[in-house]
Structure formats: structure tokens, C-alpha cells
Design an enzyme around this catalytic site. Sequence first.
Site, PDB file in Angstrom:
ATOM      1  N   LYS A  38     -31.049   0.756  -0.192  1.00  0.00           N
ATOM      2  CA  LYS A  38     -29.998   0.728   0.833  1.00  0.00           C
ATOM      3  C   LYS A  38     -30.370   1.652   2.001  1.00  0.00           C
ATOM      4  O   LYS A  38     -30.189   1.296   3.168  1.00  0.00           O
ATOM      5  CB  LYS A  38     -28.672   1.171   0.198  1.00  0.00           C
ATOM      6  CG  LYS A  38     -27.468   0.923   1.052  1.00  0.00           C
ATOM      7  CD  LYS A  38     -26.213   1.256   0.278  1.00  0.00           C
ATOM      8  CE  LYS A  38     -24.978   0.965   1.088  1.00  0.00           C
ATOM      9  NZ  LYS A  38     -23.769   1.491   0.436  1.00  0.00           N
ATOM     10  N   THR A 124     -10.715   9.500  -1.065  1.00  0.00           N
ATOM     11  CA  THR A 124      -9.398   9.861  -1.588  1.00  0.00           C
ATOM     12  C   THR A 124      -9.575  10.560  -2.928  1.00  0.00           C
ATOM     13  O   THR A 124     -10.096   9.977  -3.868  1.00  0.00           O
ATOM     14  CB  THR A 124      -8.555   8.587  -1.748  1.00  0.00           C
ATOM     15  OG1 THR A 124      -8.566   7.908  -0.497  1.00  0.00           O
ATOM     16  CG2 THR A 124      -7.138   8.905  -2.138  1.00  0.00           C
ATOM     17  N   LEU A 151      -8.767   4.618   7.140  1.00  0.00           N
ATOM     18  CA  LEU A 151      -9.412   3.420   7.672  1.00  0.00           C
ATOM     19  C   LEU A 151      -8.990   2.188   6.892  1.00  0.00           C
ATOM     20  O   LEU A 151      -8.877   2.230   5.678  1.00  0.00           O
ATOM     21  CB  LEU A 151     -10.942   3.563   7.552  1.00  0.00           C
ATOM     22  CG  LEU A 151     -11.548   4.884   8.006  1.00  0.00           C
ATOM     23  CD1 LEU A 151     -13.035   4.909   7.690  1.00  0.00           C
ATOM     24  CD2 LEU A 151     -11.298   5.061   9.499  1.00  0.00           C
ATOM     25  N   LYS A 202      -2.616  11.594   2.011  1.00  0.00           N
ATOM     26  CA  LYS A 202      -3.294  10.309   1.817  1.00  0.00           C
ATOM     27  C   LYS A 202      -2.583   9.445   0.784  1.00  0.00           C
ATOM     28  O   LYS A 202      -2.304   8.264   1.012  1.00  0.00           O
ATOM     29  CB  LYS A 202      -4.749  10.565   1.410  1.00  0.00           C
ATOM     30  CG  LYS A 202      -5.540   9.322   1.068  1.00  0.00           C
ATOM     31  CD  LYS A 202      -5.552   8.344   2.241  1.00  0.00           C
ATOM     32  CE  LYS A 202      -6.040   6.982   1.825  1.00  0.00           C
ATOM     33  NZ  LYS A 202      -7.400   6.746   2.141  1.00  0.00           N
ATOM     34  N   GLY A 251       3.363 -11.624   0.703  1.00  0.00           N
ATOM     35  CA  GLY A 251       2.087 -12.220   0.333  1.00  0.00           C
ATOM     36  C   GLY A 251       2.009 -12.411  -1.165  1.00  0.00           C
ATOM     37  O   GLY A 251       3.018 -12.302  -1.869  1.00  0.00           O
ATOM     38  N   CYS A 258      -8.052   0.066  -2.433  1.00  0.00           N
ATOM     39  CA  CYS A 258      -7.338   1.335  -2.231  1.00  0.00           C
ATOM     40  C   CYS A 258      -5.928   1.357  -2.799  1.00  0.00           C
ATOM     41  O   CYS A 258      -5.606   2.221  -3.614  1.00  0.00           O
ATOM     42  CB  CYS A 258      -7.298   1.655  -0.749  1.00  0.00           C
ATOM     43  SG  CYS A 258      -8.937   1.726  -0.027  1.00  0.00           S
TER      44      CYS A 258
HETATM   45  C1  UGA Z   1      -5.477   0.664   3.067  1.00  0.00           C
HETATM   46  C2  UGA Z   1      -4.619   1.442   4.090  1.00  0.00           C
HETATM   47  O1  UGA Z   1      -3.937   0.520   4.965  1.00  0.00           O
HETATM   48  C3  UGA Z   1      -5.511   2.359   4.944  1.00  0.00           C
HETATM   49  O2  UGA Z   1      -4.701   3.124   5.818  1.00  0.00           O
HETATM   50  C4  UGA Z   1      -6.286   3.293   4.004  1.00  0.00           C
HETATM   51  O3  UGA Z   1      -7.151   4.145   4.716  1.00  0.00           O
HETATM   52  C5  UGA Z   1      -7.114   2.461   3.034  1.00  0.00           C
HETATM   53  O4  UGA Z   1      -6.228   1.601   2.287  1.00  0.00           O
HETATM   54  C6  UGA Z   1      -7.856   3.425   2.135  1.00  0.00           C
HETATM   55  O5  UGA Z   1      -7.204   4.093   1.345  1.00  0.00           O
HETATM   56  O6  UGA Z   1      -9.060   3.586   2.306  1.00  0.00           O
HETATM   57  P1  UGA Z   1      -7.018  -1.535   3.142  1.00  0.00           P
HETATM   58  O7  UGA Z   1      -7.158  -1.361   1.666  1.00  0.00           O
HETATM   59  O8  UGA Z   1      -8.224  -1.820   3.971  1.00  0.00           O
HETATM   60  O9  UGA Z   1      -6.351  -0.201   3.784  1.00  0.00           O
HETATM   61  O10 UGA Z   1      -6.033  -2.752   3.336  1.00  0.00           O
HETATM   62  P2  UGA Z   1      -4.624  -2.990   4.035  1.00  0.00           P
HETATM   63  O11 UGA Z   1      -4.828  -3.594   5.362  1.00  0.00           O
HETATM   64  O12 UGA Z   1      -3.765  -1.799   3.932  1.00  0.00           O
HETATM   65  O13 UGA Z   1      -4.044  -4.120   3.051  1.00  0.00           O
HETATM   66  C7  UGA Z   1      -3.724  -3.793   1.697  1.00  0.00           C
HETATM   67  C8  UGA Z   1      -3.084  -4.979   1.004  1.00  0.00           C
HETATM   68  O14 UGA Z   1      -1.780  -5.223   1.519  1.00  0.00           O
HETATM   69  C9  UGA Z   1      -3.846  -6.287   1.160  1.00  0.00           C
HETATM   70  O15 UGA Z   1      -3.842  -6.953  -0.070  1.00  0.00           O
HETATM   71  C10 UGA Z   1      -3.036  -7.025   2.212  1.00  0.00           C
HETATM   72  O16 UGA Z   1      -3.178  -8.412   2.148  1.00  0.00           O
HETATM   73  C11 UGA Z   1      -1.638  -6.591   1.881  1.00  0.00           C
HETATM   74  N1  UGA Z   1      -0.688  -6.706   3.014  1.00  0.00           N
HETATM   75  C12 UGA Z   1      -0.822  -5.913   4.105  1.00  0.00           C
HETATM   76  C13 UGA Z   1       0.371  -7.595   2.920  1.00  0.00           C
HETATM   77  O17 UGA Z   1       0.533  -8.331   1.912  1.00  0.00           O
HETATM   78  N2  UGA Z   1       1.261  -7.678   3.957  1.00  0.00           N
HETATM   79  C14 UGA Z   1       1.139  -6.897   5.061  1.00  0.00           C
HETATM   80  O18 UGA Z   1       2.033  -7.001   5.973  1.00  0.00           O
HETATM   81  C15 UGA Z   1       0.090  -5.998   5.148  1.00  0.00           C
END
Ligand code: UGA
Length: 436
Positions: A38, A124, A151, A202, A251, A258
Site C-alpha cells: 500500500k 475514535t 469525516l 465523538k 432508510g 462508524c
Molecule cells: C459518520 C458520521 O456522520 C461522521 O460525522 C463521522 O465522522 C463518521 O461516522 C465516523 O465516525 O468516522 P459515515 O459513517 O461516513 O459518517 O456515514 P453517514 O453519512 O453518517 O451515514 C451513516 C448511516 O446513516 C448510513 O447508513 C446512511 O445511509 C444513514 N443515513 C444517513 C440515513 O439513513 N438517513 C439520513 O438522513 C442520513
Amino acid sequence: MGAARIVVVGTGYVGLTTGACLASLGHRVTCVDVDAAKVARLSAGRVDILEPGLSELVAHGLTGGTLSFVVRAREVVADADAVFLCVPTPMGAGGAADLRAVEDVVLAIADVLPSGCSVVTKSTVPVGTARRIRALLDRPDVPVVSNPEFLREGTAVSDFLGPDRIVVGSDTPGAAERVAELYAELDAPAVVTDAASAELVKYAANCFLAMKLSYVNSIAELCERFGADIESVTEGMGHDRRIGRSFLKPGPGWGGSCLPKDTSALLRMAESAGFGFGLLDAAIAENLAQRDRVIAKIARAVGGNLADARIGLLGLAFKAGTNDLRDSPALAVASVLCAHGAEVTAYDPAVAGEQPGMLVADSPYRVAKGADVVVVLTEWPEFRRLDWPYMAELMHGDTVVDTRNLLDPRTVLDAGLCWQGIGRPRATVGSATSVS
Ligand code: UGA
């Protein structure tokens, strides 16, 4: 502080984004990963992660000489101002975070860290980790700082460079401020605090987001029972600035690498502190219930019997904009369908290769062919633009279950199919539906 010398350990999506973005802010960054292949790929500018803007930043850092990649941390920390720990902290036994990777790195560099260099946790980590690292290091001259990342996959670079806030915490006076200075160029409020508070921010934030989604999914279920429409309900809620409009989309359940891991970890942490975190426990249980309701909806769409039903899935990734399948609700739904004897074909624009029990097709139309039901599981915008009359022609059945409320029900209806979302009125041919 001007340009600092920074070492980032771990080149996953957090580490690589952190390294490339810190280099773009003018710091000299060395990224470390134990995976030599990598490191060689990254040194040649090849980025495996699907993350908009990241390849460009890596290429820019490599050409400008501000970013480099190596295999051994010990060899590069001697003149570092800060070492960022971005190694994985997966869910370990009993749902608690597994800290072995963090501890291994700390032990490997403890004796070669220069005096005054900050050890910064970015991954985390459970509350109390900074204290544990201090004990492991046994170096009173090396401050430990918690600087959690916020992020999102798919928007990691823009989240890093345009954050809502920077959180830094340390129990060593002045150390958190010095790490906050590394971000001085960014226009974001800094929350400077003690280590435990920064660590807890966090979890508190991610678990709040998970609870918000579980709540919305429950309200969507009520909408179905009361004949209400979740789109209007969340719009009406979202205008209240105390609630906000984001993270209100129902959803198939929340997933990814995360939220599931962090909710379990905080629940365990609370338990070990003697606090039964019932609210969080219920949010996790509700997430599983949401999956069950999605399965039940699909079963109803094929007449009640999943065995031998031909089911076409649109989407496998845990959300759109990523090829990440970790803890993907779509995969979980697929595996239950397979376990019930359904014949499952899936298509995801970012996922190729095999998945146990199902056929992964290279076109959405292959998924529709002969399907008793088509199910949208990931909110890829391109699914809206499919040739739905052609999809209808290819299908054997006549129902589309849209677990993301992604499609325009009218388009599906005009194609001669029935549309069923989450928390919205069913749209069937001849129905006086108000969905748009
Ligand atoms: C999440 C947090 O949003 C970030 O702030 C955090 O830094 C990150 O975890 C982490 O701990 O590193 P992420 O896992 O990339 O980010 O994904 P999200 O965009 O938060 O989505 C999480 C889940 O919620 C997904 O399954 C998504 O489909 C779902 N979701 C999100 C919904 O069902 N409805 C929504 O309105 C938003």
C-alpha cells in the site's frame, strides 16, 4: 504555528485524508502504514479509496514534497511535532472498541519520540484512552491529545477542510491549543477541552445521529400506520432550527463502519461506568427492527413467501457515494433474503465481484430481469434515471420497494409498476395518491 512536521500512522480513509489535508495546509507530513504494498502504491500516487478530491491532494503533496509514505513509524518520528494515530479501532469482544492497534503503535514509538511532540488520537477511541496512552508511553514530556475526526465517507476531504468544528482535548496544559494551531488556516470554531471530554464528544455526536435516524425510522413506521407521509412530517420538523433538516431521511437502517461500532462501544462504556444507557440501547434495537420491517415489506410484495422468490436489489453499499460494504444494511437485508431461500441478484454502481449467496450483476437491468420485486437499498441518484418502462418490461412482478424514498413514485407508476416507500403512501396504478 507555521509549518509543522507531522507523522500520521495508518492510511485508511481517516489517516490518508488527515495526512493529505494537513499537507495541503502547508505542513510536512509523513504517513505510515505497515502494509508495504500500500505504501508503494500511495508513493506512486495510487489511492484505493473512493473519496472525491483525495487522489488530487495526494498527488499534489507528493509532487510538492510535503507528503510522503513509509512503512516504519520508528524511523520517522524523531523530529516530529505531532504524531497522529489513525489506526483502526474495530468492534472487539462484547461490542467494546479493540485498542490493540493503537497500543502497538504507542509501544513501538515510545522511546524514540522527541520531547514535546504530541501524540494525537484521531481514530475514535474509548473515553479514557488518552490516560491509558499516557501510562503506556511513560513519558511525562510527551503530551497526549484527543482530536476526534468528524469525516463522512464520500465527503471526507471537504469535511476536513470545511469542518463545523475542531475538537481538541488534553490534560497537559497548552498541548490542546498547540494541536488546534495546526488547523489555524481553517475557518472553524475550536472546542479546546480536557482529554475525556474530547473523546466523549465523538461518541456523543455519532450516537446522537444514530438515535435521530432510529427516531425518524420509527416515525416513518407510524406514518404508514396513520396514513401520513414522512416527507411532509420531516419537512415540518426540520424547519424547527432546534431540530434541523439533516439526518431526517428514513432508510433500511443506519450502517457503515462508524455508527454501529460507536453505538455499541458507548453502550458498553456506559455499562462499565455503571450507567444503563436505555435510550441508546433502544436506538440500536430499533435499527434491527427497521431491517425486519424492510424484510417483511419485501415478503409482502412477493405474496408472503420469500422461498424461491426472485428479488432484484439496487444498491449494496451502506450509502451512496462509497463502495464501502462494512456493516451495510443492504448486505444485511440481502443475507436474510438469501437465508429464506430467495434468489437474489444485486447491482451497485461502485461494487463489483462476488458476494455470498447472491449474484452481483453488472447492470441494473440484469437485476430487473425476471424479478418478482425490485428493492432500492442504496440512494444512488442514477437509479432515479433508469429506464423504468424497460425495467417494468423485464420484471416478472410489478412492485418496487424503495427503502430510501429515492425514486419519483410517479415515474415508477407511469411505467406500470407499484411503488412502495418507507413511511409514505403506497403508489399503485389507479390509486389516488398524493405522493410526488
Ligand atoms: C459518520 C458520521 O456522520 C461522521 O460525522 C463521522 O465522522 C463518521 O461516522 C465516523 O465516525 O468516522 P459515515 O459513517 O461516513 O459518517 O456515514 P453517514 O453519512 O453518517 O451515514 C451513516 C448511516 O446513516 C448510513 O447508513 C446512511 O445511509 C444513514 N443515513 C444517513 C440515513 O439513513 N438517513 C439520513 O438522513 C442520513
